[in-house]
Motif scaffolding. Structure first.
Motif: not given
Length: 411
Positions: A358-377
């Motif tokens: 049951h490892f989160c299906l969207g884990a890679a998406l979550a990591r991508l979002e957090v990374n992109s956001f803080f890389s921009a900020l």
């Protein structure tokens, strides 16, 4: 005055308000890990359960997915909530066990594989830049959660699903109600009937979306779900709607909690923010630490299908266990100095995405979002500080900050 027993202390896990005081919650969880890592919990209005607070035990139970099943009680809700879920017949991935879980997971899996994430990265970066630009325009103060963190992942998951932007606000309200129904600010009412309205409205919306995508398939995740078959049979209404609901809600609230929790952690640890500004290559490790620190999914439940022993305690067939990810992610047997926010923590064996089948299906998406956001900020931050008191949502399931007032200057 006598000290409460550990079984009494463990009741904190069924108290939504306890999660609004993270420091107090962690004091109790640390005591449980040390003194009663498997504690029996009886709370009025809830079916009883065992509280599992050690990282190793959570992983052991997740691995033993044939012994400990998600069905019939995947999440901690009241007895009335258990009955309501059973009556509606909700069938999301978190309600299923193999082989059904495996078959349903496969429907959306390709959309979250590394190749798909590489294709989404440009969109994630572009949206992140837009939201940072928006922060610059509305500065020098904002409520970071409500004006930024809830919206950025919403745009991402809705883009993936193929939902029109005009409907984003409705979907945001529904997800906030679903996961915030223990919080007075977000709940529509106090009765089960009132609380169920968000779910019913979401079901109605996605039922219409399914019909539209079956009539006119498009190149989006909504079409993939609407037109999927299992053993040659299309998904029924409950199954399709449940699939959308878990993606729209879980794919949104968890990422927004990670982003706002990560922002709060950087504010509370300015030396770590300075390190990240000086060394942007630390971003992937920083993202993992933000997710560990915040742990947006507080718990899942499992039900024992046969007697099982853990740490010398017998879990009887039919007993429920609560897997406290919040606790596991502060376990000092796994994390050196677990209460230190360290953006270079490596290894970081957090279990914020669960473990096993049951490892989160969207884990890679979550990591991508957090990374992109803080890389921009982060490269554009000249200064940032709290401009008020942060507030956490009252929940026992998914959540984090609901308000984070900040004052800032951006380049």
């Amino acid at each position: 005055m006598s000290m409460p027993t550990m079984d009494e202390a463990a009741k904190v896990l069924a108290d939504p308000k306890a999660y609004t005081d993270e420091a107090g919650l962690h004091v109790v969880l640390s005591q449980l890990r040390a003194n009663a890592p498997v504690a029996w919990v009886e709370v009025a209005d809830y079916a009883p359960f065992w509280a599992i607070t050690k990282h190793a035990d959570i992983m052991e139970i997740e691995r033993a997915n044939e012994v400990f099943t998600n069905s019939p009680r995947p999440v901690l809700v009241t007895r009335e909530g258990d009955e309501q879920q059973a009556a509606i017949g909700i069938k999301t991935l978190i309600h299923m066990d193999d082989p059904q879980h495996r078959d349903f997971r496969a429907i959306g899996a390709n959309w979250f594989r590394p190749k798909a994430m590489r294709a989404l990265k440009d969109r994630a970066d572009e949206l992140a830049t837009q939201f940072v630009d928006r922060m610059a325009a509305q500065g020098p103060e904002c409520d970071f959660v409500q004006q930024v963190a809830v919206n950025y992942p919403l745009y991402m998951i809705m883009t993936l699903l193929g939902v029109p932007e005009a409907d984003f606000t409705s979907l945001l309200h529904w997800t906030q109600e679903l996961f915030g129904n223990d919080d007075e600010e977000f709940q529509r009412g106090t009765s089960m009937a009132e609380r169920g309205l968000a779910l019913l409205e979401m079901f109605q919306y996605f039922t219409e979306l399914t019909a539209a995508r079956r009539a006119n398939p498009t190149e989006d995740l909504a079409s993939t779900i609407a037109n999927a078959t299992i053993n040659g049979e299309p998904l029924n209404d409950i199954e399709t709607v449940s699939y959308y609901a878990i993606l729209a809600a879980a794919g949104h609230d968890t990422s927004s909690a990670s982003i706002s929790g990560g922002m709060h952690a950087l504010l509370e640890h300015p030396e770590e923010l300075a390190r990240l500004q000086q060394n942007p290559s630390l971003m992937p490790l920083a993202v993992e630490e933000m997710i560990r620190w915040t742990t947006p999914v507080k718990e899942f439940m499992r039900t024992a299908q046969r007697d099982y022993e853990i740490r010398g305690v017998r879990i009887a067939a039919g007993d429920s266990v609560l897997l406290s990810y919040v606790s596991g992610n502060r376990d000092d047997e796994v994390f050196a100095d677990p209460f230190r926010f360290d953006i270079s923590r490596d290894p970081n064996k957090h279990i914020a995405f669960g473990y096993g089948v049951h490892f989160c299906l969207g884990a890679a998406l979550a990591r991508l979002e957090v990374n992109s956001f803080f890389s921009a900020l982060v490269p554009r931050l000249e200064s940032i500080e709290l401009a008020g008191t942060p507030e956490h949502i009252a929940t026992t399931f998914v959540g984090g900050l609901k308000h984070l007032p900040i004052r800032y200057r951006l380049r």
